[in-house]
Design a protein around this motif. Sequence first.
Motif, PDB file in Angstrom:
ATOM      1  N   LYS A  19       0.833  -1.370   0.040  1.00 27.08           N
ATOM      2  CA  LYS A  19       0.018  -0.047   0.070  1.00 27.08           C
ATOM      3  C   LYS A  19       0.933   1.171  -0.085  1.00 27.08           C
ATOM      4  O   LYS A  19       0.926   2.129   0.842  1.00 27.08           O
ATOM      5  CB  LYS A  19      -0.851   0.098   1.125  1.00 27.08           C
ATOM      6  CG  LYS A  19      -1.832  -1.246   1.377  1.00 27.08           C
ATOM      7  CD  LYS A  19      -2.817  -1.218   0.370  1.00 27.08           C
ATOM      8  CE  LYS A  19      -3.911  -2.268   0.421  1.00 27.08           C
ATOM      9  NZ  LYS A  19      -3.447  -3.689   0.473  1.00 27.08           N
ATOM     10  N   PRO A  20       1.750   1.348  -0.925  1.00 25.27           N
ATOM     11  CA  PRO A  20       2.639   2.469  -0.969  1.00 25.27           C
ATOM     12  C   PRO A  20       2.041   3.903  -1.131  1.00 25.27           C
ATOM     13  O   PRO A  20       0.915   3.901  -1.730  1.00 25.27           O
ATOM     14  CB  PRO A  20       3.497   2.349  -2.089  1.00 25.27           C
ATOM     15  CG  PRO A  20       2.648   1.402  -2.981  1.00 25.27           C
ATOM     16  CD  PRO A  20       1.817   0.672  -2.166  1.00 25.27           C
ATOM     17  N   GLU A  21       2.628   4.782  -0.594  1.00 20.85           N
ATOM     18  CA  GLU A  21       1.954   6.252  -0.608  1.00 20.85           C
ATOM     19  C   GLU A  21       2.604   7.003  -1.708  1.00 20.85           C
ATOM     20  O   GLU A  21       2.042   7.992  -2.240  1.00 20.85           O
ATOM     21  CB  GLU A  21       2.203   7.084   0.593  1.00 20.85           C
ATOM     22  CG  GLU A  21       1.483   6.436   1.792  1.00 20.85           C
ATOM     23  CD  GLU A  21       2.152   7.419   3.125  1.00 20.85           C
ATOM     24  OE1 GLU A  21       2.906   8.304   2.849  1.00 20.85           O
ATOM     25  OE2 GLU A  21       1.403   7.059   4.132  1.00 20.85           O
ATOM     26  N   GLU A  22       3.618   6.275  -2.221  1.00 22.00           N
ATOM     27  CA  GLU A  22       4.145   6.964  -3.379  1.00 22.00           C
ATOM     28  C   GLU A  22       4.335   5.915  -4.524  1.00 22.00           C
ATOM     29  O   GLU A  22       5.177   4.938  -4.035  1.00 22.00           O
ATOM     30  CB  GLU A  22       5.504   7.912  -3.457  1.00 22.00           C
ATOM     31  CG  GLU A  22       6.066   8.300  -4.622  1.00 22.00           C
ATOM     32  CD  GLU A  22       7.285   9.371  -4.322  1.00 22.00           C
ATOM     33  OE1 GLU A  22       6.946  10.483  -4.248  1.00 22.00           O
ATOM     34  OE2 GLU A  22       8.294   8.706  -4.599  1.00 22.00           O
ATOM     35  N   ILE A  23       3.866   5.932  -5.723  1.00 21.10           N
ATOM     36  CA  ILE A  23       4.068   4.869  -6.535  1.00 21.10           C
ATOM     37  C   ILE A  23       4.317   5.156  -8.030  1.00 21.10           C
ATOM     38  O   ILE A  23       3.875   6.296  -8.306  1.00 21.10           O
ATOM     39  CB  ILE A  23       2.696   3.867  -6.636  1.00 21.10           C
ATOM     40  CG1 ILE A  23       2.845   2.469  -7.312  1.00 21.10           C
ATOM     41  CG2 ILE A  23       1.674   4.835  -7.133  1.00 21.10           C
ATOM     42  CD1 ILE A  23       1.871   1.675  -7.080  1.00 21.10           C
ATOM     43  N   THR A  24       5.099   4.608  -8.727  1.00 21.26           N
ATOM     44  CA  THR A  24       5.487   4.841 -10.173  1.00 21.26           C
ATOM     45  C   THR A  24       4.516   4.339 -11.210  1.00 21.26           C
ATOM     46  O   THR A  24       4.271   3.004 -11.094  1.00 21.26           O
ATOM     47  CB  THR A  24       6.910   4.349 -10.387  1.00 21.26           C
ATOM     48  OG1 THR A  24       7.975   5.189  -9.452  1.00 21.26           O
ATOM     49  CG2 THR A  24       7.431   4.943 -11.853  1.00 21.26           C
ATOM     50  N   VAL A  25       3.805   4.953 -11.918  1.00 14.79           N
ATOM     51  CA  VAL A  25       2.812   4.469 -12.930  1.00 14.79           C
ATOM     52  C   VAL A  25       3.422   4.618 -14.488  1.00 14.79           C
ATOM     53  O   VAL A  25       4.023   5.587 -14.863  1.00 14.79           O
ATOM     54  CB  VAL A  25       1.732   5.026 -12.835  1.00 14.79           C
ATOM     55  CG1 VAL A  25       1.174   4.784 -11.628  1.00 14.79           C
ATOM     56  CG2 VAL A  25       1.542   6.686 -12.991  1.00 14.79           C
ATOM     57  N   ASP A  26       3.251   3.678 -15.256  1.00 13.89           N
ATOM     58  CA  ASP A  26       3.286   3.478 -16.641  1.00 13.89           C
ATOM     59  C   ASP A  26       2.292   3.801 -17.383  1.00 13.89           C
ATOM     60  O   ASP A  26       1.318   2.815 -17.472  1.00 13.89           O
ATOM     61  CB  ASP A  26       4.275   2.163 -16.920  1.00 13.89           C
ATOM     62  CG  ASP A  26       4.379   2.064 -18.500  1.00 13.89           C
ATOM     63  OD1 ASP A  26       4.446   2.943 -19.110  1.00 13.89           O
ATOM     64  OD2 ASP A  26       4.754   0.848 -18.821  1.00 13.89           O
ATOM     65  N   VAL A  27       1.921   4.887 -18.148  1.00 12.73           N
ATOM     66  CA  VAL A  27       0.655   5.003 -18.813  1.00 12.73           C
ATOM     67  C   VAL A  27       0.903   5.405 -20.337  1.00 12.73           C
ATOM     68  O   VAL A  27       1.845   6.034 -20.639  1.00 12.73           O
ATOM     69  CB  VAL A  27      -0.039   6.206 -18.137  1.00 12.73           C
ATOM     70  CG1 VAL A  27      -0.423   5.530 -16.764  1.00 12.73           C
ATOM     71  CG2 VAL A  27       0.504   7.439 -18.038  1.00 12.73           C
ATOM     72  N   SER A  28      -0.229   5.400 -21.058  1.00 15.33           N
ATOM     73  CA  SER A  28      -0.151   5.503 -22.520  1.00 15.33           C
ATOM     74  C   SER A  28      -0.019   7.300 -22.800  1.00 15.33           C
ATOM     75  O   SER A  28      -0.564   7.908 -21.561  1.00 15.33           O
ATOM     76  CB  SER A  28      -1.313   5.148 -23.332  1.00 15.33           C
ATOM     77  OG  SER A  28      -2.625   5.761 -22.609  1.00 15.33           O
ATOM     78  N   GLY A  29       0.653   7.725 -23.656  1.00 20.31           N
ATOM     79  CA  GLY A  29       0.638   9.162 -23.947  1.00 20.31           C
ATOM     80  C   GLY A  29       1.786   9.904 -22.971  1.00 20.31           C
ATOM     81  O   GLY A  29       1.917  11.058 -23.240  1.00 20.31           O
ATOM     82  N   SER A  30       2.580   9.016 -22.251  1.00 16.93           N
ATOM     83  CA  SER A  30       3.769   9.569 -21.560  1.00 16.93           C
ATOM     84  C   SER A  30       4.835   8.762 -21.919  1.00 16.93           C
ATOM     85  O   SER A  30       4.861   7.738 -21.494  1.00 16.93           O
ATOM     86  CB  SER A  30       3.447   9.723 -19.994  1.00 16.93           C
ATOM     87  OG  SER A  30       4.356   9.947 -19.479  1.00 16.93           O
ATOM     88  N   ALA A  31       5.861   9.299 -22.330  1.00 19.03           N
ATOM     89  CA  ALA A  31       7.124   8.679 -22.565  1.00 19.03           C
ATOM     90  C   ALA A  31       8.015   8.420 -21.416  1.00 19.03           C
ATOM     91  O   ALA A  31       8.689   7.575 -21.217  1.00 19.03           O
ATOM     92  CB  ALA A  31       8.039   9.350 -23.517  1.00 19.03           C
ATOM     93  N   GLU A  32       7.644   9.083 -20.215  1.00 18.62           N
ATOM     94  CA  GLU A  32       8.282   8.759 -19.123  1.00 18.62           C
ATOM     95  C   GLU A  32       7.358   8.124 -18.107  1.00 18.62           C
ATOM     96  O   GLU A  32       6.127   8.484 -18.055  1.00 18.62           O
ATOM     97  CB  GLU A  32       8.885  10.075 -18.387  1.00 18.62           C
ATOM     98  CG  GLU A  32       9.759  10.735 -19.163  1.00 18.62           C
ATOM     99  CD  GLU A  32      10.207  12.072 -18.738  1.00 18.62           C
ATOM    100  OE1 GLU A  32       9.960  12.607 -17.621  1.00 18.62           O
ATOM    101  OE2 GLU A  32      11.174  12.724 -19.446  1.00 18.62           O
ATOM    102  N   LEU A  33       7.879   7.335 -17.052  1.00 17.88           N
ATOM    103  CA  LEU A  33       7.162   6.951 -16.027  1.00 17.88           C
ATOM    104  C   LEU A  33       6.842   8.048 -15.071  1.00 17.88           C
ATOM    105  O   LEU A  33       7.560   8.920 -15.119  1.00 17.88           O
ATOM    106  CB  LEU A  33       7.948   5.892 -15.482  1.00 17.88           C
ATOM    107  CG  LEU A  33       8.457   4.386 -15.835  1.00 17.88           C
ATOM    108  CD1 LEU A  33       9.388   3.723 -14.861  1.00 17.88           C
ATOM    109  CD2 LEU A  33       7.419   3.848 -16.504  1.00 17.88           C
ATOM    110  N   LEU A  34       5.708   8.137 -14.361  1.00 16.96           N
ATOM    111  CA  LEU A  34       5.073   9.144 -13.658  1.00 16.96           C
ATOM    112  C   LEU A  34       4.858   8.694 -12.143  1.00 16.96           C
ATOM    113  O   LEU A  34       4.578   7.535 -12.223  1.00 16.96           O
ATOM    114  CB  LEU A  34       3.854   9.672 -14.439  1.00 16.96           C
ATOM    115  CG  LEU A  34       3.874  10.355 -15.519  1.00 16.96           C
ATOM    116  CD1 LEU A  34       2.678  10.609 -16.144  1.00 16.96           C
ATOM    117  CD2 LEU A  34       5.194  11.620 -15.782  1.00 16.96           C
TER     118      LEU A  34
END
Length: 261
Positions: A84-99
């Motif tokens: 249950k992390p409070e900060e998590i990295t996501v990989d999504v369409s329309g973004s070349a970088e992880l957010l």
Amino acid sequence: MKMRIRRADPAGNITIFVMDQAERKDYAAISRQLLVREDLGAEQVGFVEKNADGTTHMQMMGGEFCGNATRSFGYLMSMLSEEKPEEITVDVSGSAELLKAEVDLDKGTSRTQMPLPQDIVTLPPIQGEQYKMVVFEGVCHIIVEDAPKSQEFVNEVIAEAEKILDCDAYGVMFLEGEKMTPVVYVRETGSMVWESSCGSGSMGAAVYLSREKDNGTYVYELHQPGGMIEATVEKKGGKTVQCKMGGPVEISEEMTVEITW
């Protein structure tokens, strides 16, 4: 066939996450079936994919970028994980970088880092007025400082925008002070939705409102039909160096729907 879904509610911008794997060529057909269901009341669809390395990717129905779906996806990934992390990295369409998404499961909120704007361009005159378009990777938002206008006006603005720049999705953000009414067109699915709220559109409005600022952090609360979204722009030397957007999120239990194509 039966597919597992979850219904996310980020400030009213109802997003369906399809949890089962499907071919991308079928995404538009699946999305159209989900969008017409009145019981779901959805405005957009995102597909949760498994990468070859075991990580998870979220692909929007038209390959576009969506801020509300991104922060909802971060909330979902945190909710489903053991840590249950409070900060998590996501990989999504329309973004070349992880957010990065900042999640508070107790408060029911999620805030996400947003892609930086690529440009602000001026459209040719439309009905005697000129409008600015904030360009992000995956989505372009036209800012109209006025009360909501007709669908015919929206169609005309988007048609002009398409002549200038090729985007996966186009938004028209009607801005009246802190009040915003968003309309979003996704090319792949042909969907045109007067949305309850728009995360990337909120970010576009914040970038537009801070366009003449030099240094500092600027926070905008944008009140939309489905709720309020807070958009933050950090600027240095007149350049936007960081964007964040957040607000409340609710995600349903998993449910099963019947899909044919």
